[in-house]
Design an enzyme around this catalytic site. Structure first.
Site, PDB file in Angstrom:
ATOM      1  N   GLU A 130      -6.913  82.181  50.606  1.00 24.32           N
ATOM      2  CA  GLU A 130      -6.355  83.534  49.712  1.00 24.32           C
ATOM      3  C   GLU A 130      -5.939  84.343  50.717  1.00 24.32           C
ATOM      4  O   GLU A 130      -5.160  84.213  52.051  1.00 24.32           O
ATOM      5  CB  GLU A 130      -7.547  83.504  49.648  1.00 24.32           C
ATOM      6  CG  GLU A 130      -8.775  83.498  48.097  1.00 24.32           C
ATOM      7  CD  GLU A 130      -8.273  83.074  47.205  1.00 24.32           C
ATOM      8  OE1 GLU A 130      -6.719  83.702  46.388  1.00 24.32           O
ATOM      9  OE2 GLU A 130      -9.219  83.594  46.125  1.00 24.32           O
TER      10      GLU A 130
ATOM     11  N   ASP B 266     -11.526  71.180  49.619  1.00 22.90           N
ATOM     12  CA  ASP B 266     -12.599  72.926  48.754  1.00 22.90           C
ATOM     13  C   ASP B 266     -13.356  72.192  48.017  1.00 22.90           C
ATOM     14  O   ASP B 266     -13.091  71.157  46.799  1.00 22.90           O
ATOM     15  CB  ASP B 266     -11.827  73.873  49.120  1.00 22.90           C
ATOM     16  CG  ASP B 266     -10.173  73.522  47.408  1.00 22.90           C
ATOM     17  OD1 ASP B 266     -10.443  72.539  46.496  1.00 22.90           O
ATOM     18  OD2 ASP B 266      -9.530  75.151  46.807  1.00 22.90           O
TER      19      ASP B 266
ATOM     20  N   HIS C 109      -2.664  81.558  46.532  1.00 19.71           N
ATOM     21  CA  HIS C 109      -3.265  80.168  47.665  1.00 19.71           C
ATOM     22  C   HIS C 109      -2.991  79.210  47.456  1.00 19.71           C
ATOM     23  O   HIS C 109      -2.671  78.113  46.237  1.00 19.71           O
ATOM     24  CB  HIS C 109      -4.847  81.082  47.106  1.00 19.71           C
ATOM     25  CG  HIS C 109      -4.858  80.263  45.863  1.00 19.71           C
ATOM     26  ND1 HIS C 109      -5.882  81.294  45.443  1.00 19.71           N
ATOM     27  CD2 HIS C 109      -5.172  79.078  45.625  1.00 19.71           C
ATOM     28  CE1 HIS C 109      -7.120  80.927  44.410  1.00 19.71           C
ATOM     29  NE2 HIS C 109      -6.165  79.346  44.721  1.00 19.71           N
TER      30      HIS C 109
ATOM     31  N   ASN D  64      -1.827  83.608  42.807  1.00 25.64           N
ATOM     32  CA  ASN D  64      -1.232  84.660  44.015  1.00 25.64           C
ATOM     33  C   ASN D  64      -0.745  83.997  45.344  1.00 25.64           C
ATOM     34  O   ASN D  64      -0.871  84.433  46.339  1.00 25.64           O
ATOM     35  CB  ASN D  64      -2.488  85.347  44.349  1.00 25.64           C
ATOM     36  CG  ASN D  64      -3.796  84.900  44.710  1.00 25.64           C
ATOM     37  OD1 ASN D  64      -3.888  83.776  45.014  1.00 25.64           O
ATOM     38  ND2 ASN D  64      -5.207  85.116  45.349  1.00 25.64           N
TER      39      ASN D  64
END
Ligand code: GLP
Length: 247
Positions: A141, A67, A136, A134
């Site tokens: 996400e 990314d 990801h 979280n």
């Protein structure tokens, strides 16, 4: 999912470097998928040390990063381009490295180009992943569809807050990124996810014993035929010994 529990961050980094070294020894022209964040820094330091010692040769390897932020200049010190140069590419030679271009004039075309390049080279042999607090992976996400390739993502407030430590202030954290999609990640022939520290314990526990759900993107790895989790004791602290061995 195979789980390797290790005492601490240093051991996690060494075991991960062992897996990368074994892959490259087996196929010197391997295609590696690489991650950023604090988690893989120790792995990259290990790889650099092994190349310097002459026990590892990465010069025939091609790499694809997961990314990159949108709209951050490549030379900005918090860009993932900068991160990869600082931790790996300034120190070791690879055949070719690729990172999504978050400044491409046409971002959708850039996503297609990136997936096209990966397909053209025959896919990723070994994908390294970290995990967000979280759950990801890459920048996929919670709620990211399992079936999508490389894409434009909106970062959640939780991720913006977590990544603010690298920026002068939280409002400087880009709100969007380009990320390999979960479909791209799942196509890798093997996947190694690294998790270290208490901050990851909840996401790791959810990934191993919760449902496989888009609400916790890393849970998708349980559907992969060759996925390994290397987890240190702090990140494994919400799992029992049985849960760690029976997953
Ligand atoms: C970022 C990256 C992820 C990484 C995650 C965890 O958001 N896009 O690829 O896994 O953060 O980062 P860290 O390793 O610093 O905890």
């Amino acid at each position: 999912m195979r789980i390797i529990t290790v005492p601490d961050y240093a051991a996690m980094s060494r075991v991960a470097a062992d897996l990368v070294s074994a892959e490259v020894a087996h196929s010197p022209r391997s295609v590696l998928g690489l991650a950023t964040g604090s988690t893989p820094e120790g792995l990259y330091a290990e790889l650099v040390a092994r190349v310097r010692m002459g026990t590892l040769n990465l010069s025939f390897v091609t790499t694809f990063n997961l990314d990159e932020y949108i709209g951050l200049p490549e030379e900005h010190e918090t860009s993932y381009h900068f991160f990869m140069r600082r931790h790996l590419f300034d120190h070791v030679q690879v055949r070719e490295y690729h990172i999504p271009n978050g400044n491409a004039p046409d971002l959708l075309a850039e996503c297609r180009r990136y997936d096209g390049l990966i397909a053209e080279i025959g896919g990723i042999d070994l994908q390294i992943l970290g995990i967000g607090r979280n759950g990801h992976i890459g920048f996929n996400e919670p709620g990211s569809p399992f079936g999508e390739g490389t894409r434009i993502v909106n970062l959640t407030p939780d991720t913006i807050a977590a990544n603010a430590r690298f920026f002068a202030s939280p409002d400087q954290v880009p709100r969007q990124a380009l990320s390999m999609g979960i479909k791209t990640i799942m196509r890798a022939r093997s996947i190694v996810l690294l998790a270290s520290g208490e901050g990851k314990a909840q996401a790791v526990a959810g990934m191993i014993k919760g449902p496989v759900t888009e609400a916790l993107p890393a849970s998708v790895l349980r559907l992969h035929p060759d996925a390994t989790l290397i987890v240190d004791e702090d990140a494994a602290s919400l799992l029992t010994r049985e849960e760690l061995t029976s997953a």
